[in-house]
Motif scaffolding. Structure first.
Motif: not given
Lengths: 462, 661
Positions: B334-335, B337-339, B342, B369
């Motif tokens: 999942l590029d 989507v920010h961690p 996620y 964030e």
């Protein structure tokens, strides 16, 4: 930015003592062929499949590092961005990590053992780790059924002698948290459990059918702290992991320490978040219900300073480590057999792989689950079953090869019978040799004379 | 069809209640002075809050209160149908008074006459239109396009009232036109008025609106035709909603002709525009083609739930069992989507974070964030790119679990803020400004709002009360703890239900704090209700018709409380209000894990073991239900205590979208 804030370290090892006859200076463990591909390629391709392309590969020993580095740069030049780091031999996994820990910057570190052959997506472990906010998450898989499953003759004798390596793993009832772990020799003694953990959880599930697959996700800051503080720690499995499990409830590796050691911009963000959350938690505690059974039982929510989590691989997934000679032949068999999707080859209708350049004599049969690499020649009336034959082997007529691994450039003369054996590169077997459950590693003596028939258990280098 | 229309509107009390008037509490003649002077939140505390009478402390809109009171009180309402329209229109009248101020009309002199005129104007207009509709159907359809364009908005207002806020954004232009014409025509006679109004309304919108209205007319006509065809077979009780849209269109019979004659000419070239304009309907999960399309876009392929309950097929089916694993396995793929996003998504999915407030806060913090780590790619505008990025995050979160209404509102706010950023702003400043916006939203809309609600609710707790609450609501918990800390002597009945047993969490916390609690399941609600003096409930959302959308079971509790004449107080932050109107809990809901309801704690194996594959078995685990406003005595929000009928006012006056602009 690293992908999903994870960095990957592959511990490719060096000359492992467990595999001592097979590996050598010229052939480090990472390059042992599994279905005619270095075992390390399985890990690298698994990671590549998960979109992880920036890797650090740590190899023990300068020479081995050069070999591994050379191979990687040849095979993955345009696909992966790999840094190969050499560490002195014998420092152990923890030592290897210690030497590279200063290069790590991401929030979490994924540590993979280079001898892992699996199709469990590493993302799953990483995601579980992230979801729980754990300090360490480890991949557990069901321990392999050791020994060739269908060649009944090799039977119990040998296995009975060898102490069966059992892993005792304690899990909480939800099977999310790791509460106890003992492996190998420790199991011989009584199992000691911490009373405090038992009290906190109330119930512990002890499993012996699981195996630590040596795929860990660590929180970087904690890992670095431990590596710094505990100089004597040698191994991840034997030192770091038990230490973390032991100290789950105490605050030795405190959560506060984590926050304070967050660097730079990260720090403010984390604290900011904490501030909001705590502010809200203060006034609305119920919105943050702790689903952790530990805290539910122990009444003191913050008692648990860090979490050690597990990801238990699905039964249907293949997962094995190449850490013994037995495992070597098992994995070789499995990769062209039941876990054939791992090999990356396309199988023929007969369920085997025969390179077009391989030559077969008349009346030679190659059974299913076999692999013949390029340039190999088989004489007449040969029979190959469940075996891997490497490149440019010359095999005479009337040769039987069953359940074996034959590496590259091996010459086998007429009438040989090879069963359950591993024959390393450049070996020459003369006529009518009968090998059973042997490893023939011969780099110096290239000719093996008429070995007597029948039993040759664990025949090593001649 | 025709004869059934008036009774329906009459029999539907919820629609008529929109406004300030509650049957019991609202004083009939409210003057402007006594309400307008009341400031927003702080002052309401000073008001005498008599505990038992539950007189609603309303925060009225600055000026229109008198207006609306007059509108509802003195004007004799001729027909039920027009009354319905009036009440719906009345909101619009109020909301567009602000534009009148801009026009320079003196606010104090004209209102009465103006409003009366407006009212009569509307009633005339409406009755006229319905008259036209009945008597001269052909004319409406074919001869007077301007007229039909004029007529449709009036109808669409009704639709907007009964169907949902989704229609409303289109109404204002025409309605505002009506209001604008009023000052000029106050002296004229009503007969003239109508004509003038038509003239005034017709030419102006011709530039853009008449076409729109026409298109709308056609659309409506086609819809009507469809349903007419359907109704030939027999009216289906399930699709009442569609019927309602159709009902107010009187020219049902001429409709096919319209579609046949002029429809095709107009329709084709406008096809594209119409597509744009078609309201974004909620995804219908029983539409196979659409589901296929969505699946192609989805990150993980979602496996169908085995047995779907027919009524709920169009809702997103519960797929948790497989989805968590698949999403986890795709972690590194999942590029976009920010961690942190996620992580929040997984928490939502795994149930680690539940509850409207917590989910919303977690989401906002994750967005914050992500925004911090965001950098505008070259040759792209931050405003556009960031909004697209947020949309990506949101679709990921939806894939994890359907959004709560609170989250939807927060997202709307955030996107609005991003879109309003000046283009000249530097990236650093823009990011900082959005981040501080998020902080402010959390602080003002949730944290401070909760504190205010606690203060309000505290006034309603007396010594010796027996308070009942259902499930787990963060605000209610805060109220109870606050009251306990302030030495109120009261007892709590916590009602819980399977399968989540959220009440136990509340119970544990409260007992630990030394509160006197009784715990029971919802099965026993009618027995325990005897002794209860107040019911405090949380809500996932309050809809604009006063319906409370909350954890399933809330409606049951509220109804039993009503039957026992126990006041029901809903505690809900105003940011959770939603303009949608929902009459039942079938049309929109969230499906939970169907297997969860199977587990019986005392039995290791479910009674249903082995018949899970039976086609005759369908499992339904709903997460929410809708409590009709009749069963709600009062809604406690951060803007004070209101009757459920006043929810639209709060939404109009304190729309978070406009609050800080």
């Amino acid at each position: 930015m690293t992908r999903m804030d994870f960095e990957v370290v592959v511990l490719a090892g060096g000359a492992s003592s467990n595999l001592s006859p097979l590996v050598s200076q010229e052939l480090p463990k990472a390059l042992l062929p599994v279905a005619n591909r270095p075992v390390l390629s399985y890990v690298l391709e698994l990671l590549e499949g998960s979109n992880l392309k920036d890797l650090i590969v740590v190899v023990e020993g300068e020479d081995a590092a050069q070999l591994v580095g050379g191979w990687i740069s040849g095979a993955y030049a345009d696909r992966l961005h790999v840094e190969v780091a050499a560490v002195p031999e014998g420092v152990g996994t923890a030592g290897a990590l210690r030497s590279i820990s200063s290069y790590l910057t991401a929030n979490d570190v994924l540590i993979v053992s280079g001898d892992l052959v699996t199709d469990v997506p590493p993302g799953a472990i990483a995601a579980t780790h992230r979801r729980h906010g754990a300090v360490v998450t480890t991949l557990l898989c069901s321990s392999p059924v050791s020994g060739p499953s269908d060649s009944g003759t090799s039977g119990g004798k040998e296995k009975a002698k060898k102490p069966v390596r059992h892993n005792i793993i304690g899990l909480d009832p939800t099977r999310q948290y790791l509460l106890h772990m003992a492996t190998g020799a420790e199991v011989e003694k009584d199992i000691r459990l911490q009373k405090r953990i038992l009290q906190a959880v109330g119930q512990m599930e002890i499993r012996a059918d699981l195996m630590d697959a040596h795929l860990y996700a660590f929180k970087r800051t904690v890992l670095q702290d431990i590596l710094d503080q505990k100089d004597k720690f040698q191994s991840i499995r034997q030192d770091i992991l038990p230490y973390l499990i032991r100290t789950q409830l105490s605050s030795e590796v405190s959560g506060n320490g984590l926050v304070s050691s967050e660097s730079g911009s990260n720090k403010s963000a984390v604290q900011d978040e904490l501030r909001w959350l705590s502010q809200h938690r203060e006034i609305a505690p119920s919105t943050f219900q702790d689903s952790q059974p530990l805290s539910l039982k122990s009444q003191r929510d913050d008692q648990r300073s860090h979490k050690c989590c597990v990801y238990i691989a699905n039964e249907s997934k293949y997962c094995a480590r190449l850490n013994s000679i037995q495992a070597f032949s098992d994995i070789n068999r499995d990769v062209i057999g039941e876990a054939s999707h791992l090999s990356g080859y396309s199988f023929s209708a007969q369920n085997n792989i025969i390179h077009p350049s391989a030559e077969l004599g008349s009346k030679t049969t190659v059974g299913p689950q076999c692999m013949l690499a390029e340039g190999s020649k088989l004489g007449d009336k040969c029979s190959v079953k469940r075996s891997v034959i490497g490149r440019h082997c010359r095999i005479g007529s009337n040769v039987k090869i069953v359940n074996s691994v034959v590496m590259n450039h091996v010459t086998i003369d007429d009438g040989c019978s090879i069963q359950g054996s591993v024959i390393c590169s450049n070996v020459q077997l003369q006529e009518r040799v009968v090998l059973k459950d042997c490893q023939v590693i011969c780099h110096f003596f290239s000719v093996l004379y008429n070995l007597p028939t029948s039993w040759y258990g664990r025949k090593k280098c001649l | 069809m025709e004869p059934r229309r008036p009774p329906r509107t009459v029999s539907d009390p919820k629609v008529r209640q929109v406004g300030f008037v509650t049957p019991a509490a609202a004083p009939p003649a409210r003057t402007v002075s006594d309400t307008a002077a009341m400031p927003a939140a702080g002052a309401s505390q000073e008001l005498p809050l008599s505990g038992s009478s539950l007189s609603p402390v309303m925060i009225p809109p600055p000026r229109h209160d008198g207006l609306s009171a007059r509108v509802t009180a003195p004007v004799p309402v001729p027909i039920a149908a027009t009354a319905l329209r009036l009440d719906n229109l009345q909101i619009r009248v109020g909301s567009y008074n602000q534009s009148e101020v801009l026009l320079g009309t003196p606010p104090m002199t004209s209102p009465s006459s103006r409003v009366e005129d407006a009212v009569s104007e509307f009633s005339d207009d409406v009755s006229a239109s319905s008259l036209y509709g009945r008597t001269e159907p052909d004319k409406v359809g074919t001869a007077f396009p301007g007229r039909s364009g004029d007529l449709m908005p009036a109808k669409s207002v009704v639709a907007g009232g009964s169907i949902g806020g989704s229609h409303t954004p289109e109404n204002p232009p025409t309605t505002s036109l009506v209001v604008k014409t009023l000052p000029g025509i106050t002296e004229k006679k009503r007969g003239m008025l109508e004509k003038q109004h038509d003239e005034a309304a017709a030419p102006k919108p011709l530039k853009e609106k008449t076409t729109k209205a026409e298109r709308r007319a056609l659309q409506e006509a086609q819809r009507a035709a469809k349903s007419a065809a359907k109704e030939g077979g027999g009216a289906d009780p399930t699709n009442t909603k569609k019927d309602k849209v159709v009902k107010p269109t009187p020219q049902k019979k001429d409709v096919p002709e319209v579609a046949a004659s002029s429809g095709k000419k107009v329709d084709r070239p406008l096809e594209k525009e119409r597509k744009k304009e078609v309201l974004p309907l909620r995804m219908q999960f029983d539409d196979k083609h659409k589901v296929e399309k969505v699946k192609q876009r989805a990150i993980v392929n979602q496996r169908e739930a085995k047995s779907r309950v027919e009524f709920f097929q169009r809702l997103p089916q519960y797929v948790h069992g497989t989805q968590l694993q698949e999403l986890e396995a795709k972690f590194f793929q999942l590029d976009a989507v920010h961690p942190s996003v996620y992580k929040v998504g997984l928490h939502h999915l795994s149930g680690k974070i539940t509850g409207g407030n917590a989910r919303c806060i977690a989401m906002l913090l994750a967005f914050k964030e992500a925004i911090k780590d965001y950098s505008t790619p070259p040759e792209k505008a931050l405003v556009r790119d960031l909004n697209a990025k947020i949309s990506g995050f949101v679709s990921f979160l939806i894939e994890c679990r359907p959004l709560s209404i609170s989250m939807g509102n927060a997202i709307k706010f955030l996107k609005n803020r991003i879109a309003k950023l000046p283009l000249s702003m530097s990236e650093l400043d823009a990011k900082a400004s959005i981040q501080s916006d998020i902080d402010r939203f959390i602080n003002q809309k949730i944290i401070i709002a909760d504190k205010v609600i606690v203060r309000h609710a505290f006034a309603k707790i007396r010594d010796g009360d027996v308070l009942l609450t259902y499930g787990l609501s963060s605000v209610v918990e805060m109220i109870l703890v606050y009251a306990h800390e302030h030495k109120k002597k009261f007892r709590i009945v916590i009602v819980d239900s399977r399968p989540k047993h959220e009440g136990q969490i509340l119970l544990r916390r409260l007992v630990a704090k030394g509160l006197n609690c009784t715990y029971t399941h919802i099965n026993a609600i009618s027995y325990i209700m005897h002794e209860v003096t107040r019911v405090f409930l949380g809500a996932a959302s309050v809809l604009s018709n006063g319906t409370v959308y909350s954890r399933v079971g809330t409606a049951c509790v509220a109804m039993v409380a009503k039957a026992y004449r126990v006041p029901v107080l809903i505690c809900c932050e105003a940011y959770k209000f939603h303009e949608r109107v929902q009459l039942d809990s079938i049309c929109f809901n969230e499906l939970g894990d169907p297997d969860a309801i199977l587990k019986v704690p005392t039995h290791v194996e479910s009674y249903l073991y082995g018949c899970m594959d039976n086609d005759n078995l369908q499992l339904l685990n709903l997460n929410y239900d809708a409590t009709p406003s009749d069963y709600v005595s009062m809604i406690i929000t951060d803007y004070g205590m209101l009757p459920p009928t006043s929810v639209p006012v709060i939404m109009r006056e304190y729309d978070p979208q406009n609050l800080w602009i």
